[in-house]
Design a protein around this motif. Sequence first.
Motif, PDB file in Angstrom:
ATOM      1  N   TYR A  31       0.829  -1.207   0.000  1.00  0.00           N
ATOM      2  CA  TYR A  31       0.000   0.000   0.000  1.00  0.00           C
ATOM      3  C   TYR A  31       0.866   1.260   0.000  1.00  0.00           C
ATOM      4  O   TYR A  31       0.631   2.195  -0.766  1.00  0.00           O
ATOM      5  N   GLN A  32       1.875   1.278   0.871  1.00  0.00           N
ATOM      6  CA  GLN A  32       2.721   2.466   0.982  1.00  0.00           C
ATOM      7  C   GLN A  32       3.598   2.676  -0.253  1.00  0.00           C
ATOM      8  O   GLN A  32       3.815   3.803  -0.683  1.00  0.00           O
ATOM      9  N   GLN A  33       4.117   1.603  -0.800  1.00  0.00           N
ATOM     10  CA  GLN A  33       5.029   1.664  -1.950  1.00  0.00           C
ATOM     11  C   GLN A  33       4.375   0.996  -3.154  1.00  0.00           C
ATOM     12  O   GLN A  33       4.930   0.109  -3.779  1.00  0.00           O
ATOM     13  N   TRP A  34       3.163   1.441  -3.501  1.00  0.00           N
ATOM     14  CA  TRP A  34       2.370   0.716  -4.490  1.00  0.00           C
ATOM     15  C   TRP A  34       3.041   0.672  -5.866  1.00  0.00           C
ATOM     16  O   TRP A  34       2.995  -0.345  -6.552  1.00  0.00           O
ATOM     17  N   PHE A  35       3.694   1.750  -6.252  1.00  0.00           N
ATOM     18  CA  PHE A  35       4.324   1.760  -7.566  1.00  0.00           C
ATOM     19  C   PHE A  35       5.548   0.842  -7.584  1.00  0.00           C
ATOM     20  O   PHE A  35       5.758   0.083  -8.538  1.00  0.00           O
ATOM     21  N   GLY A  36       6.338   0.886  -6.505  1.00  0.00           N
ATOM     22  CA  GLY A  36       7.473  -0.020  -6.415  1.00  0.00           C
ATOM     23  C   GLY A  36       7.040  -1.475  -6.378  1.00  0.00           C
ATOM     24  O   GLY A  36       7.670  -2.337  -7.007  1.00  0.00           O
ATOM     25  N   ALA A  37       5.950  -1.767  -5.637  1.00  0.00           N
ATOM     26  CA  ALA A  37       5.442  -3.140  -5.585  1.00  0.00           C
ATOM     27  C   ALA A  37       4.970  -3.593  -6.964  1.00  0.00           C
ATOM     28  O   ALA A  37       5.224  -4.735  -7.383  1.00  0.00           O
ATOM     29  N   LEU A  38       4.297  -2.700  -7.679  1.00  0.00           N
ATOM     30  CA  LEU A  38       3.835  -3.026  -9.029  1.00  0.00           C
ATOM     31  C   LEU A  38       5.014  -3.269  -9.973  1.00  0.00           C
ATOM     32  O   LEU A  38       4.997  -4.195 -10.794  1.00  0.00           O
ATOM     33  N   LEU A  39       6.070  -2.460  -9.831  1.00  0.00           N
ATOM     34  CA  LEU A  39       7.253  -2.650 -10.662  1.00  0.00           C
ATOM     35  C   LEU A  39       7.940  -3.973 -10.352  1.00  0.00           C
ATOM     36  O   LEU A  39       8.421  -4.657 -11.266  1.00  0.00           O
ATOM     37  N   MET A  40       8.013  -4.348  -9.074  1.00  0.00           N
ATOM     38  CA  MET A  40       8.633  -5.628  -8.729  1.00  0.00           C
ATOM     39  C   MET A  40       7.852  -6.791  -9.325  1.00  0.00           C
ATOM     40  O   MET A  40       8.436  -7.747  -9.866  1.00  0.00           O
ATOM     41  N   VAL A  66       7.393 -10.759 -13.946  1.00  0.00           N
ATOM     42  CA  VAL A  66       6.702 -11.221 -15.160  1.00  0.00           C
ATOM     43  C   VAL A  66       7.643 -11.148 -16.351  1.00  0.00           C
ATOM     44  O   VAL A  66       7.795 -12.110 -17.121  1.00  0.00           O
ATOM     45  N   TYR A  67       8.299 -10.004 -16.499  1.00  0.00           N
ATOM     46  CA  TYR A  67       9.129  -9.764 -17.676  1.00  0.00           C
ATOM     47  C   TYR A  67      10.326 -10.720 -17.717  1.00  0.00           C
ATOM     48  O   TYR A  67      10.586 -11.379 -18.730  1.00  0.00           O
ATOM     49  N   LEU A  68      11.056 -10.782 -16.613  1.00  0.00           N
ATOM     50  CA  LEU A  68      12.252 -11.614 -16.606  1.00  0.00           C
ATOM     51  C   LEU A  68      11.903 -13.101 -16.589  1.00  0.00           C
ATOM     52  O   LEU A  68      12.636 -13.919 -17.153  1.00  0.00           O
ATOM     53  N   GLY A  69      10.772 -13.445 -15.984  1.00  0.00           N
ATOM     54  CA  GLY A  69      10.322 -14.835 -16.030  1.00  0.00           C
ATOM     55  C   GLY A  69      10.035 -15.286 -17.451  1.00  0.00           C
ATOM     56  O   GLY A  69      10.352 -16.414 -17.843  1.00  0.00           O
ATOM     57  N   VAL A  70       9.437 -14.388 -18.236  1.00  0.00           N
ATOM     58  CA  VAL A  70       9.156 -14.703 -19.640  1.00  0.00           C
ATOM     59  C   VAL A  70      10.452 -14.848 -20.427  1.00  0.00           C
ATOM     60  O   VAL A  70      10.599 -15.763 -21.254  1.00  0.00           O
ATOM     61  N   ALA A  73      13.254  -1.297  -9.932  1.00  0.00           N
ATOM     62  CA  ALA A  73      12.095  -1.696  -9.120  1.00  0.00           C
ATOM     63  C   ALA A  73      12.491  -1.849  -7.650  1.00  0.00           C
ATOM     64  O   ALA A  73      11.743  -1.439  -6.751  1.00  0.00           O
ATOM     65  N   ILE A  74      13.671  -2.426  -7.384  1.00  0.00           N
ATOM     66  CA  ILE A  74      14.158  -2.540  -6.002  1.00  0.00           C
ATOM     67  C   ILE A  74      14.309  -1.157  -5.379  1.00  0.00           C
ATOM     68  O   ILE A  74      13.933  -0.914  -4.222  1.00  0.00           O
ATOM     69  N   GLY A  75      14.885  -0.216  -6.149  1.00  0.00           N
ATOM     70  CA  GLY A  75      15.037   1.147  -5.639  1.00  0.00           C
ATOM     71  C   GLY A  75      13.711   1.802  -5.339  1.00  0.00           C
ATOM     72  O   GLY A  75      13.582   2.573  -4.380  1.00  0.00           O
ATOM     73  N   ALA A  76      12.692   1.499  -6.162  1.00  0.00           N
ATOM     74  CA  ALA A  76      11.373   2.108  -5.950  1.00  0.00           C
ATOM     75  C   ALA A  76      10.693   1.574  -4.698  1.00  0.00           C
ATOM     76  O   ALA A  76      10.098   2.328  -3.921  1.00  0.00           O
ATOM     77  N   ILE A  77      10.786   0.275  -4.463  1.00  0.00           N
ATOM     78  CA  ILE A  77      10.065  -0.303  -3.324  1.00  0.00           C
ATOM     79  C   ILE A  77      10.799  -0.054  -2.002  1.00  0.00           C
ATOM     80  O   ILE A  77      10.186  -0.078  -0.924  1.00  0.00           O
ATOM     81  N   VAL A 125      14.982  -4.135   5.423  1.00  0.00           N
ATOM     82  CA  VAL A 125      15.057  -5.589   5.326  1.00  0.00           C
ATOM     83  C   VAL A 125      13.697  -6.160   4.945  1.00  0.00           C
ATOM     84  O   VAL A 125      13.590  -7.045   4.079  1.00  0.00           O
ATOM     85  N   SER A 126      12.630  -5.657   5.577  1.00  0.00           N
ATOM     86  CA  SER A 126      11.285  -6.151   5.287  1.00  0.00           C
ATOM     87  C   SER A 126      10.899  -5.872   3.843  1.00  0.00           C
ATOM     88  O   SER A 126      10.332  -6.728   3.158  1.00  0.00           O
ATOM     89  N   ARG A 127      11.207  -4.667   3.371  1.00  0.00           N
ATOM     90  CA  ARG A 127      10.831  -4.316   2.002  1.00  0.00           C
ATOM     91  C   ARG A 127      11.609  -5.138   0.975  1.00  0.00           C
ATOM     92  O   ARG A 127      11.052  -5.510  -0.063  1.00  0.00           O
ATOM     93  N   VAL A 128      12.874  -5.407   1.235  1.00  0.00           N
ATOM     94  CA  VAL A 128      13.649  -6.257   0.316  1.00  0.00           C
ATOM     95  C   VAL A 128      13.060  -7.663   0.279  1.00  0.00           C
ATOM     96  O   VAL A 128      12.951  -8.280  -0.799  1.00  0.00           O
ATOM     97  N   SER A 129      12.667  -8.183   1.439  1.00  0.00           N
ATOM     98  CA  SER A 129      12.052  -9.513   1.486  1.00  0.00           C
ATOM     99  C   SER A 129      10.733  -9.538   0.723  1.00  0.00           C
ATOM    100  O   SER A 129      10.448 -10.479  -0.031  1.00  0.00           O
ATOM    101  N   ILE A 130       9.922  -8.493   0.906  1.00  0.00           N
ATOM    102  CA  ILE A 130       8.645  -8.410   0.194  1.00  0.00           C
ATOM    103  C   ILE A 130       8.879  -8.261  -1.310  1.00  0.00           C
ATOM    104  O   ILE A 130       8.145  -8.821  -2.129  1.00  0.00           O
ATOM    105  N   ALA A 131       9.929  -7.506  -1.672  1.00  0.00           N
ATOM    106  CA  ALA A 131      10.270  -7.367  -3.088  1.00  0.00           C
ATOM    107  C   ALA A 131      10.590  -8.725  -3.698  1.00  0.00           C
ATOM    108  O   ALA A 131      10.175  -9.027  -4.830  1.00  0.00           O
TER     109      ALA A 131
END
Length: 218
Positions: free
Chosen positions: A37-46, A51-55, A145-149, A159-165
């Motif tokens: 919620y707080q870092q919604w754009f960073g979460a969306l980018l992650m 998706v992109y790199l998995g493809v 994306a890591i920088g954004a989140i 640490v929590s945000r990196v884990s969530i990323a």
Amino acid sequence: VMVGGLFLVSMLPIARAPSLSIDTSDRPRLDFWTCCYQQWFGALLMLASGVYLGVIYSLYPYYLSLRGLDDHHIAWIMALTLAGAGAFQWPYSRWANRIPQIPCLCGDFCLIAILMIGIHFVPNNGLLICSFLLGGMAFLFYPIAIGAITAESRGTIMVSRVSIAAILYSIGAALGPILAAPFIRQWHSDGFVIFTLGFSLMLVLLSAAVLKFKWYNL
């Protein structure tokens, strides 16, 4: 072995950088949904980077096989794709704090879209340089994306945000091939290009809207 060695070399600047360990005892932590919620754009980018790199990891070799390349050539092309990823990380790490990240994202997605068109139309002997550039551009998505989140976070919140990323990236990487598979089933090799090109253009529009309306500071 060669690709692993290249990644090892690309990690040397990070490993040599001086840093202090983070004291994680008795500090507040961040739950998954609060971070999203707080870092919604960073979460969306992650999620999108997964998706992109998995493809690229899973379906780019299959796309190359549909074009008639044998295993030997596919292995070299994938090696160059990952070599491009490592090669572009070093200059980006030196310039990351000097350039605005959202315009950088827009430019990155535009270049990826152009490269996907180029990959589709170049002859097979032109795939080597295009794949090297694709790896460089596509894998820049992840550190941005890591920088954004993790923007403006310290201590255990970092640490929590990196884990969530990592969780978001894993979810995206699992979803990517599933989302792209119907396109390939319908349009064969063209489907891979249609999906990645459409996904890139969608992210260009999202990043441009975020930049124009100032929905997110990065």
